[in-house]
Design a protein around this motif. Sequence first.
Motif, PDB file in Angstrom:
ATOM      1  N   GLY A  41      38.825  34.158  31.146  1.00 13.91           N
ATOM      2  CA  GLY A  41      38.701  32.854  31.817  1.00 13.91           C
ATOM      3  C   GLY A  41      38.630  30.995  30.359  1.00 13.91           C
ATOM      4  O   GLY A  41      38.990  31.397  29.266  1.00 13.91           O
ATOM      5  N   SER A  60      39.669  35.393  35.057  1.00 14.39           N
ATOM      6  CA  SER A  60      40.483  34.266  35.366  1.00 14.39           C
ATOM      7  C   SER A  60      41.955  34.640  35.301  1.00 14.39           C
ATOM      8  O   SER A  60      43.078  33.947  35.718  1.00 14.39           O
ATOM      9  CB  SER A  60      39.588  32.487  34.419  1.00 14.39           C
ATOM     10  OG  SER A  60      38.545  32.961  35.020  1.00 14.39           O
ATOM     11  N   SER A 103      44.805  35.450  38.493  1.00 17.41           N
ATOM     12  CA  SER A 103      43.520  36.639  38.219  1.00 17.41           C
ATOM     13  C   SER A 103      43.917  37.960  37.970  1.00 17.41           C
ATOM     14  O   SER A 103      44.254  37.824  38.578  1.00 17.41           O
ATOM     15  CB  SER A 103      42.478  35.748  38.961  1.00 17.41           C
ATOM     16  OG  SER A 103      42.965  36.193  40.696  1.00 17.41           O
TER      17      SER A 103
END
Length: 638
Positions: A417, A429, A501
């Motif tokens: 992320g 992410s 994701s």
Amino acid sequence: MILRPVAPDVRETTEIGRYLGWLAARGRSFDDYAALHRWSVTDLDGFWASIKDFFGVRFHSPAESVVPDRRMPGTEWFPGATLNYAEHALGGPPDDVAVIAYSQTRERAELTWGELREQVEKARAGLARLGVGRGDRVVAYLPNIPETVVAYLAVASLGAVWASCAPEFGARSVVDRFGQIEPRVLLTVSGYRYGAKDVDRRTEVAEIRGGLPTVEHVVHVPYGDHDLPDTLDWSILLTDSAPGFEPVGFAHPLCVLFSSGTTGKPKAIVHGHGGILLEHLKNHGLSWDLGPGDRILWFSTTAWMMWNALVSGLLTGASIVLVDGNPMHPDLAWQWRLAAETRATLMGASPGFLMACRKAGLNPASEFDLSAVRQIGAAGSPLPAEGYHWVRDVFGPGVLLNVGSGGTDVCSGIVQGGPLQPVVAGEISGPCLGVDAKAFDEHGAPVVGELGELVITAPMPSMPVGFWGDDTGARYRETYFDVYPGVWRHGDWIRFSPEGSCVIAGRSDATLNRGGVRLGTAEFYAVVEELPEVDDSLVVHLEDPAGGNGDLRLYVVVRDGTLDAPLREKITTALKSALSPRHVPDTITAVPVIPRNRTGKKLELPVKKLLLGARAEDVVGRDVLADPTALDHFGARA
């Protein structure tokens, strides 16, 4: 479920926002992370040149181009350029703190940037007096202490090559690793303290010395209560000073990292100065949001690539917090107390540690002043959705949970992320900038919404220069490019969502396949370990050569030690309803501990080999294990 959307002020308050502004001023504007990522993996020249320029990488001689040929393996980056990694790690203000060190062996210590530079210059002179120069190997049997950082940067400044093992490794494992690269100098301690236990390593050091015939000098770093005869004292290395940085080629070896050794002899993975420098500047600045004035605390031993990543925090001007000893001593809250005391802005943790804090009912944000923390990083194994919710509930929406997955092979993240990406419960992410990560099916076609092999379809600068001693490159090609020619196969099983994701479902060689349905082990564990009675688990599938369902075995660590019929039924029902009837285990067995390596990864494949009749000593070295007795509870297949 999005737990944390992208903050509205991300372009004004973060390093990646500053980078976007810098790009916009040069005619490149991006609306969101997806657009930025797409550019980063299609225009390799433009993206990686921008990383070099944005972070001020200094070339002693210019590059002829960025990446003239993107075919893998064998991609050449920045041909003609010379630089030095260490030069970029020592640039902070002289009086500001660069290194804070906590240890269960000695008192807390600090080094300012000025003191760090001075010690590196002295260690550089001392190593040069021992004959160390460009290309020579220096190895360290050292814990995570300031002297190790100093030695690493001094070795790099000379153009020599670094490798390290943590002192909890036994002599055989160390010789198996260091012996491959024929070192000239060995740096070592004679012992250390782990929690409340004093550990004497003098016997191991003697065996290591005996197993490394190329070592000409052994340097003893005083640590603990023991002397080490017939060695040079660390202080002797620091008597003179020799400032300077040897300019080396972009791919010149910086360090050798070793694979875990759980699937065969540890691979000696060579990483270059330029690749690690650019990758860590990109990762630490744009994903971890580190810059001058920040502090990173991430527990690691010197045997894990996270130690190299931790040291690279210095590249961004951030200071680093070193932690040596038992990370759970005297209690689970110790690391949170250190984060509060050091005003850490990035707190790294293993998913297992976060889940243990959750199960113990800890609320560190209310117990300690953690107001400086902006990010909590998690890596090493999958984090269940419940861990995401715990972090959100305890720390609130102002703290970014950055879950990632990468590896020693690239010494960085592949998917993770960052401030420009939303946090999705139970999912990572997305792919990192500059990493063209996808899921491939068995035919080499990309898949979305279903499990596939994690691959990288465009080169990264931090892909290994090669394996030490693999002069023809045959082992390198066999390791990463044996399935999909020209495409890096990482060895993980992954599923990407349409939004980008992803979920790491475990190692692809440990996936379960019953009745034609493939399931990653991580999804299995997410079901079993959410049961309050189960502290840990491991699942192994022994295939049927005749093509049947095979033998699916589940091992559990039960909280109160009792695995009775009602608990067996509860586990079975949970798996059947959450996954499928095919994934109900044939046997459920209680064990006192699940085998994990020292970075927290479960060792499904070594256990599978044991169950199929292999000898434990041929499967994995005991000192690779977090608990050396963990494999004693698994025998041959009945």
